[in-house]
Design a protein around this motif. Structure first.
Motif, PDB file in Angstrom:
ATOM      1  N   ASN A 242       0.827  -1.208   0.000  1.00  0.00           N
ATOM      2  CA  ASN A 242       0.000   0.000   0.000  1.00  0.00           C
ATOM      3  C   ASN A 242       0.865   1.264   0.000  1.00  0.00           C
ATOM      4  O   ASN A 242       0.543   2.258  -0.663  1.00  0.00           O
ATOM      5  N   ASN A 243       1.979   1.234   0.728  1.00  0.00           N
ATOM      6  CA  ASN A 243       2.892   2.389   0.754  1.00  0.00           C
ATOM      7  C   ASN A 243       3.515   2.641  -0.620  1.00  0.00           C
ATOM      8  O   ASN A 243       3.718   3.797  -1.008  1.00  0.00           O
ATOM      9  N   GLU A 244       3.817   1.566  -1.340  1.00  0.00           N
ATOM     10  CA  GLU A 244       4.382   1.724  -2.686  1.00  0.00           C
ATOM     11  C   GLU A 244       3.362   2.335  -3.641  1.00  0.00           C
ATOM     12  O   GLU A 244       3.706   3.174  -4.486  1.00  0.00           O
ATOM     13  N   ILE A 245       2.094   1.941  -3.492  1.00  0.00           N
ATOM     14  CA  ILE A 245       1.029   2.523  -4.334  1.00  0.00           C
ATOM     15  C   ILE A 245       0.875   4.013  -4.030  1.00  0.00           C
ATOM     16  O   ILE A 245       0.747   4.845  -4.941  1.00  0.00           O
ATOM     17  N   LYS A 246       0.902   4.364  -2.742  1.00  0.00           N
ATOM     18  CA  LYS A 246       0.798   5.779  -2.360  1.00  0.00           C
ATOM     19  C   LYS A 246       1.980   6.586  -2.892  1.00  0.00           C
ATOM     20  O   LYS A 246       1.824   7.737  -3.317  1.00  0.00           O
ATOM     21  N   CYS A 247       3.163   5.991  -2.883  1.00  0.00           N
ATOM     22  CA  CYS A 247       4.347   6.689  -3.395  1.00  0.00           C
ATOM     23  C   CYS A 247       4.263   6.885  -4.904  1.00  0.00           C
ATOM     24  O   CYS A 247       4.622   7.939  -5.422  1.00  0.00           O
ATOM     25  N   LEU A 248       3.741   5.878  -5.612  1.00  0.00           N
ATOM     26  CA  LEU A 248       3.658   5.958  -7.076  1.00  0.00           C
ATOM     27  C   LEU A 248       2.623   6.987  -7.530  1.00  0.00           C
ATOM     28  O   LEU A 248       2.889   7.805  -8.421  1.00  0.00           O
ATOM     29  N   PHE A 249       1.440   6.956  -6.922  1.00  0.00           N
ATOM     30  CA  PHE A 249       0.316   7.742  -7.446  1.00  0.00           C
ATOM     31  C   PHE A 249       0.018   9.004  -6.633  1.00  0.00           C
ATOM     32  O   PHE A 249      -0.688   9.888  -7.124  1.00  0.00           O
ATOM     33  N   SER A 250       0.527   9.088  -5.412  1.00  0.00           N
ATOM     34  CA  SER A 250       0.371  10.292  -4.588  1.00  0.00           C
ATOM     35  C   SER A 250      -1.082  10.785  -4.602  1.00  0.00           C
ATOM     36  O   SER A 250      -1.997  10.024  -4.314  1.00  0.00           O
ATOM     37  N   ASP A 251      -1.323  12.075  -4.950  1.00  0.00           N
ATOM     38  CA  ASP A 251      -2.676  12.669  -4.932  1.00  0.00           C
ATOM     39  C   ASP A 251      -3.313  12.681  -6.323  1.00  0.00           C
ATOM     40  O   ASP A 251      -4.062  13.611  -6.654  1.00  0.00           O
TER      41      ASP A 251
ATOM     42  N   ALA B  79       9.296   8.080  -9.580  1.00  0.00           N
ATOM     43  CA  ALA B  79      10.010   7.593 -10.764  1.00  0.00           C
ATOM     44  C   ALA B  79      11.098   6.588 -10.375  1.00  0.00           C
ATOM     45  O   ALA B  79      11.307   5.565 -11.062  1.00  0.00           O
ATOM     46  N   GLU B  80      11.799   6.865  -9.269  1.00  0.00           N
ATOM     47  CA  GLU B  80      12.841   5.941  -8.804  1.00  0.00           C
ATOM     48  C   GLU B  80      12.239   4.620  -8.337  1.00  0.00           C
ATOM     49  O   GLU B  80      12.784   3.545  -8.619  1.00  0.00           O
ATOM     50  N   LEU B  81      11.099   4.693  -7.623  1.00  0.00           N
ATOM     51  CA  LEU B  81      10.439   3.474  -7.163  1.00  0.00           C
ATOM     52  C   LEU B  81       9.932   2.650  -8.348  1.00  0.00           C
ATOM     53  O   LEU B  81      10.042   1.411  -8.342  1.00  0.00           O
ATOM     54  N   LEU B  82       9.387   3.325  -9.351  1.00  0.00           N
ATOM     55  CA  LEU B  82       8.895   2.628 -10.544  1.00  0.00           C
ATOM     56  C   LEU B  82      10.033   1.884 -11.237  1.00  0.00           C
ATOM     57  O   LEU B  82       9.876   0.725 -11.641  1.00  0.00           O
ATOM     58  N   ALA B  83      11.187   2.538 -11.357  1.00  0.00           N
ATOM     59  CA  ALA B  83      12.345   1.888 -11.986  1.00  0.00           C
ATOM     60  C   ALA B  83      12.807   0.692 -11.157  1.00  0.00           C
ATOM     61  O   ALA B  83      13.174  -0.364 -11.703  1.00  0.00           O
ATOM     62  N   LYS B  84      12.769   0.832  -9.830  1.00  0.00           N
ATOM     63  CA  LYS B  84      13.192  -0.258  -8.943  1.00  0.00           C
ATOM     64  C   LYS B  84      12.249  -1.452  -9.059  1.00  0.00           C
ATOM     65  O   LYS B  84      12.697  -2.623  -9.160  1.00  0.00           O
ATOM     66  N   LEU B  85      10.934  -1.189  -9.059  1.00  0.00           N
ATOM     67  CA  LEU B  85       9.955  -2.274  -9.164  1.00  0.00           C
ATOM     68  C   LEU B  85      10.043  -2.983 -10.513  1.00  0.00           C
ATOM     69  O   LEU B  85       9.832  -4.198 -10.608  1.00  0.00           O
ATOM     70  N   ARG B  86      10.346  -2.220 -11.550  1.00  0.00           N
ATOM     71  CA  ARG B  86      10.517  -2.832 -12.877  1.00  0.00           C
ATOM     72  C   ARG B  86      11.650  -3.859 -12.873  1.00  0.00           C
ATOM     73  O   ARG B  86      11.559  -4.911 -13.519  1.00  0.00           O
ATOM     74  N   SER B  87      12.720  -3.523 -12.186  1.00  0.00           N
ATOM     75  CA  SER B  87      13.918  -4.375 -12.227  1.00  0.00           C
ATOM     76  C   SER B  87      13.899  -5.513 -11.206  1.00  0.00           C
ATOM     77  O   SER B  87      14.600  -6.514 -11.373  1.00  0.00           O
ATOM     78  N   THR B  88      13.070  -5.389 -10.162  1.00  0.00           N
ATOM     79  CA  THR B  88      13.095  -6.395  -9.095  1.00  0.00           C
ATOM     80  C   THR B  88      11.805  -7.203  -8.964  1.00  0.00           C
ATOM     81  O   THR B  88      11.802  -8.263  -8.343  1.00  0.00           O
ATOM     82  N   ASN B  89      10.719  -6.704  -9.523  1.00  0.00           N
ATOM     83  CA  ASN B  89       9.416  -7.360  -9.347  1.00  0.00           C
ATOM     84  C   ASN B  89       8.900  -7.832 -10.710  1.00  0.00           C
ATOM     85  O   ASN B  89       8.325  -7.058 -11.474  1.00  0.00           O
ATOM     86  N   GLU B  90       9.113  -9.117 -11.025  1.00  0.00           N
ATOM     87  CA  GLU B  90       8.723  -9.649 -12.338  1.00  0.00           C
ATOM     88  C   GLU B  90       7.208  -9.624 -12.522  1.00  0.00           C
ATOM     89  O   GLU B  90       6.706  -9.360 -13.630  1.00  0.00           O
ATOM     90  N   ARG B  91       6.458  -9.887 -11.482  1.00  0.00           N
ATOM     91  CA  ARG B  91       4.996  -9.879 -11.572  1.00  0.00           C
ATOM     92  C   ARG B  91       4.480  -8.467 -11.880  1.00  0.00           C
ATOM     93  O   ARG B  91       3.574  -8.279 -12.691  1.00  0.00           O
TER      94      ARG B  91
END
Length: 410
Positions: free
Chosen positions: A238-247, A300-312
């Motif tokens: 949930n914290n990652e979703i809040k960081c990605l989409f904010s307000d 943007a940094e979190l999105l890049a990290k999830l792309r490289s570490t989270n295959e799903r």
């Protein structure tokens, strides 16, 4: 490519080529071009828009030609002088490079001109140059009272009857001059109204597209990710979703209301339409963008990290990006749109204010709204820069801490 043909005056007469020429030199300088029509007043509108555009561009007024000199071919030489002045100015501003080609035939042809043709040509050129010549020095205008002016006329006039005729003539001249000024003001206003319609239409069109993209992002990315939170094996937290989409959802709701009011106002377009009050009303809500813009670098940094570490998560992004609604736009492209929107408002409203004359009822509100949005854009840029600098410091600190820990372990 446009072919001018053998008759240059006929090719330029409808003003279409002149408008395209000015658009090529200064994009956005012509509010609209009347094509595929033979209606005289519409064709004359093209020429008036061209003359207004070259004056804004910097061509001196004394170098301009009058509308009928081109449309009725009464003095085409002045049109050539005007185009030459425009070419030299554009070349000086380095907007275009003017190339002159001179044909040098091996055997020069002898051109025969009769005496009558030579006299007529000299007379035409001399009269045109005399009218277009700029005075070297402008004398200071001396103001005189009406009484002194009347006494001067009495000295010149032979009797009272002649004085009355002179006064009537002066009154008629003043009326004609005021009429001329009114016509010039009307033509200028007509061009500004056409330009305002174009800018307001662009504001409405881009706002509709922007709202549509936000809605697609929320429905195709945010909502499905929130549903995945109910699963035992969560794709993201949930914290990652809040960081990605904010307000983003709050921004979408605000912009839908803004678009609704702009659409209702534009549905009844007229010369004195006002939209400055709408942006003034919503200016406080624009601050909702502040937290989003500050957070965007981390997102943007979190999105890049999830792309490289989270295959799903990566597979989810690829499947969603390729669906019909997203049409190839990935999540990063959607998330940067709110960051770009406020500077876009600033550019559009500044352009609209430029073509809103001071007596227009929208001028005051539009001036205040434009300044406020400009200040908001500058503030957002500054806060974004501060957030980026802070994030860089955090990253450097983390790298130094990890290295020192490694050295200690060794």
């Amino acid at each position: 490519e446009i072919s001018l043909g053998d008759n240059l005056q006929e090719a330029l007469k409808n003003g279409v080529i002149l408008c395209y020429l000015m658009e090529a030199i200064e994009p956005g300088s012509i509010p609209r071009i009347q094509e595929n029509t033979e209606v005289p007043f519409k064709l004359k509108e093209n020429i008036m828009f061209f003359l207004g555009a070259i004056m804004d561009y910097g061509v001196p007024k004394y170098k301009n030609f009058y509308l009928n000199e081109l449309f009725l071919n009464t003095n085409f030489a002045s049109v050539i002088i005007c185009l030459e002045s425009l070419a030299l100015l554009a070349n000086k501003k380095e907007h275009v490079k003017v190339k002159y080609t001179i044909d040098t035939p091996t055997e020069p042809k002898e051109i025969k001109i009769t005496n009558s043709q030579q006299i007529a040509l000299k007379k035409n050129i001399n009269s045109t140059l005399a009218r277009r010549t700029r005075p070297n020095s402008q004398k200071k205008r001396i103001k005189i009272s009406a009484n002194i002016f009347r006494r001067t006329l009495q000295l010149i006039a032979r009797d009272e009857d002649e004085l009355i005729k002179v006064e009537k003539g002066m009154t008629q001249f003043q009326a004609l001059f005021r009429c001329y000024q009114a016509v010039q003001e009307y033509q200028s206003m007509k061009r500004h109204v056409a330009y305002r319609e174009r800018v307001i239409r662009e504001i409405l069109s881009t706002e509709e597209t922007y709202n549509s993209k936000l809605d697609i992002c929320i429905k195709n990315f945010l909502k499905p990710l929130q549903l995945f939170l109910k699963e035992k094996n969560q794709m993201v937290t949930n914290n990652e979703i809040k960081c990605l989409f904010s307000d983003l959802e709050m921004i979408s709701q605000f912009n839908q209301k803004l678009f609704s009011q702009l659409r209702d106002r534009f549905s009844n377009f007229h010369a004195f339409i006002e939209i400055g009050d709408i942006f003034l009303q919503f200016n406080d809500y624009l601050k909702v963008y502040t937290q989003y813009v500050i957070n965007h670098t981390r997102a943007a940094e979190l999105l890049a990290k999830l792309r490289s570490t989270n295959e799903r998560f990566l597979q989810f992004l690829e499947d969603t990006t390729n669906n019909e609604q997203c049409a190839g736009l990935d999540l990063g492209a959607f998330l940067i749109m709110p960051v770009q929107r406020i500077p876009r408002y600033n550019l559009l409203l500044t352009d609209l204010l430029k073509h809103t004359w001071k007596t227009h009822p929208d001028h005051e509100n539009l001036s205040i709204a434009t300044k406020q949005i400009k200040d908001t854009a500058l503030e957002l840029n500054e806060k974004k820069r501060e957030a980026e600098n802070m994030q860089q410091l955090i990253n450097i600190n983390n790298r130094l801490y990890s290295k020192s820990k490694l050295l200690t372990t060794n």
